[in-house]
Design a protein around this motif. Structure first.
Motif, short mmCIF file in Angstrom:
data_model
loop_
_atom_site.label_atom_id
_atom_site.label_comp_id
_atom_site.label_asym_id
_atom_site.label_seq_id
_atom_site.Cartn_x
_atom_site.Cartn_y
_atom_site.Cartn_z
N ASP A 1 0.85 -1.18 0.00
CA ASP A 1 0.00 0.00 0.00
C ASP A 1 0.89 1.23 0.00
O ASP A 1 1.63 1.48 0.93
CB ASP A 1 -0.94 0.03 1.19
N GLU B 1 0.39 4.22 0.45
CA GLU B 1 0.19 5.19 1.52
C GLU B 1 0.97 4.83 2.78
O GLU B 1 1.52 5.69 3.45
CB GLU B 1 -1.29 5.29 1.87
N TRP B 2 0.97 3.57 3.10
CA TRP B 2 1.59 3.14 4.36
C TRP B 2 3.10 3.25 4.34
O TRP B 2 3.75 3.21 5.37
CB TRP B 2 1.15 1.73 4.69
N LYS C 1 4.72 5.77 3.44
CA LYS C 1 5.07 7.12 3.90
C LYS C 1 5.35 7.09 5.40
O LYS C 1 4.62 6.53 6.17
CB LYS C 1 3.93 8.10 3.62
N GLY C 2 6.38 7.76 5.77
CA GLY C 2 6.67 7.90 7.19
C GLY C 2 7.50 6.76 7.73
O GLY C 2 8.33 6.97 8.60
N SER C 3 7.30 5.57 7.22
CA SER C 3 8.10 4.45 7.69
C SER C 3 9.44 4.42 6.98
O SER C 3 10.35 3.69 7.39
CB SER C 3 7.35 3.14 7.44
N TRP D 1 7.46 3.47 16.52
CA TRP D 1 6.77 2.56 15.60
C TRP D 1 5.99 1.50 16.38
O TRP D 1 4.83 1.22 16.07
CB TRP D 1 7.78 1.89 14.65
N PHE E 1 2.99 3.07 17.83
CA PHE E 1 2.00 3.37 16.79
C PHE E 1 1.23 2.13 16.38
O PHE E 1 0.00 2.13 16.30
CB PHE E 1 2.71 3.98 15.58
N ILE F 1 -2.80 1.58 16.75
CA ILE F 1 -3.66 1.20 15.62
C ILE F 1 -4.44 -0.06 15.98
O ILE F 1 -5.64 -0.17 15.73
CB ILE F 1 -2.82 0.92 14.35
N THR G 1 -8.45 -0.23 15.97
CA THR G 1 -9.15 -1.00 14.93
C THR G 1 -9.71 -2.33 15.44
O THR G 1 -10.52 -2.94 14.77
CB THR G 1 -8.20 -1.33 13.76
N GLU H 1 4.19 11.47 10.86
CA GLU H 1 4.40 10.83 9.57
C GLU H 1 3.66 9.50 9.46
O GLU H 1 3.12 9.17 8.43
CB GLU H 1 5.89 10.59 9.35
N TRP H 2 3.69 8.76 10.53
CA TRP H 2 3.11 7.42 10.49
C TRP H 2 1.59 7.43 10.42
O TRP H 2 0.97 6.41 10.11
CB TRP H 2 3.58 6.62 11.70
N LYS H 3 1.03 8.57 10.76
CA LYS H 3 -0.43 8.66 10.71
C LYS H 3 -0.91 8.58 9.27
O LYS H 3 -1.98 8.05 9.00
CB LYS H 3 -0.86 9.97 11.35
N LYS H 4 -0.09 9.08 8.37
CA LYS H 4 -0.47 9.10 6.97
C LYS H 4 -0.76 7.69 6.47
O LYS H 4 -0.02 6.77 6.72
CB LYS H 4 0.65 9.70 6.12
N GLY H 5 -1.82 7.57 5.74
CA GLY H 5 -2.11 6.29 5.12
C GLY H 5 -2.91 5.37 6.01
O GLY H 5 -3.73 4.61 5.54
N SER H 6 -2.67 5.43 7.31
CA SER H 6 -3.42 4.57 8.22
C SER H 6 -4.78 5.19 8.53
O SER H 6 -5.65 4.53 9.10
CB SER H 6 -2.65 4.36 9.50
N LEU I 1 -7.88 3.25 7.29
CA LEU I 1 -8.11 2.03 8.06
C LEU I 1 -8.75 2.35 9.40
O LEU I 1 -9.70 1.68 9.83
CB LEU I 1 -6.77 1.32 8.27
#
Lengths: 114, 114
Positions: A7, A9-10, A12-14, A98, A101, A105, A109, B9-14, B17
């Motif tokens: 994905d 999008e995911w 990004k940031g990682s 990380w 985070f 999540i 979820t 940054e990590w918030k992006k994309g998640s 979901l």
DNA sequence: TACGATATGTGGCATAGCAATATATGGCAA
DNA sequence: TTGCCATATATTGCTATGCCACATATCGTA
């Protein structure tokens, strides 16, 4: 499907965490980093040159990594990056971040029975 | 530190979901979603209005969620969103994708002994 | 000669987060 | 009654950033 990223999008940031992690054990150059990420994720995560190189410059500018040119006959010049002491600390913080985070999540979820 | 996000940054994309997950059990409105995320992550993940509302419009435009206005006396009008059948499928795919992504990150960042 | 893999680099577009600001209602305190 | 905070939705404009497409350069191989 198999040719696409897990994905986009995911990713990004990682990106920073991935690069810093790969430089932990030894200095590596950009192309090597991109191939390592691609192989270890079995093609799921892929870095494009237009994302990777500017990111490496940013990390170097922040003082987290230090690059040096290595020229060997029989191959194009490579820029090897290694973690700086500052980068080591940032990597540790990013690993913790990380983890936190991912757990957050998970709580959000998966807590639909509350 | 406590007032800051775990990592912006990590918030992006998640984001997608998170929202789809929260709408799985019941319809919710924007403000409720933002507060839920904030509380369940213990303040670590926070959605700003300027990110959340445009995102809700995007999700609705794609047909993954369906909103309807609810007006009650004694309170401002709210727009409640619920998952569409299409959204249910997307949520399942995103959950799988997230799992795969987390595992890939783990393989890349933790395999430095290879 | 021509192509593919290796290796680094960039211009320009599109996306998207966020600060700041706005609108609107209700409750509570000074 | 004035002011402030929480609730609730919405937009403008700035900025950061990922990626497409393209460019440069070297080497091995067909």
């Amino acid at each position: 499907m198999a040719t696409k990223s897990i994905d986009a999008e995911w990713k990004k940031g990682s990106a920073e965490l991935l690069i810093l992690s790969l430089l932990e054990a030894m200095p590596r150059h950009g192309y090597e980093i991109s191939k390592l990420i691609e192989h270890r994720s079995e093609g799921g995560i892929r870095f494009h040159a237009a994302s990777l190189y500017p990111l490496l410059y940013r990390l170097e500018k922040r003082g987290w990594i230090q690059g040096r040119w290595v020229e060997k006959s029989g191959q194009r010049r490579r820029r090897y990056y290694q973690l700086t002491p500052s980068g080591v600390k940032v990597l540790a913080a990013q690993r913790e971040g990380w983890q936190a985070f991912v757990e957050a999540i998970s709580r959000i979820t998966g807590a639909e029975n509350a």
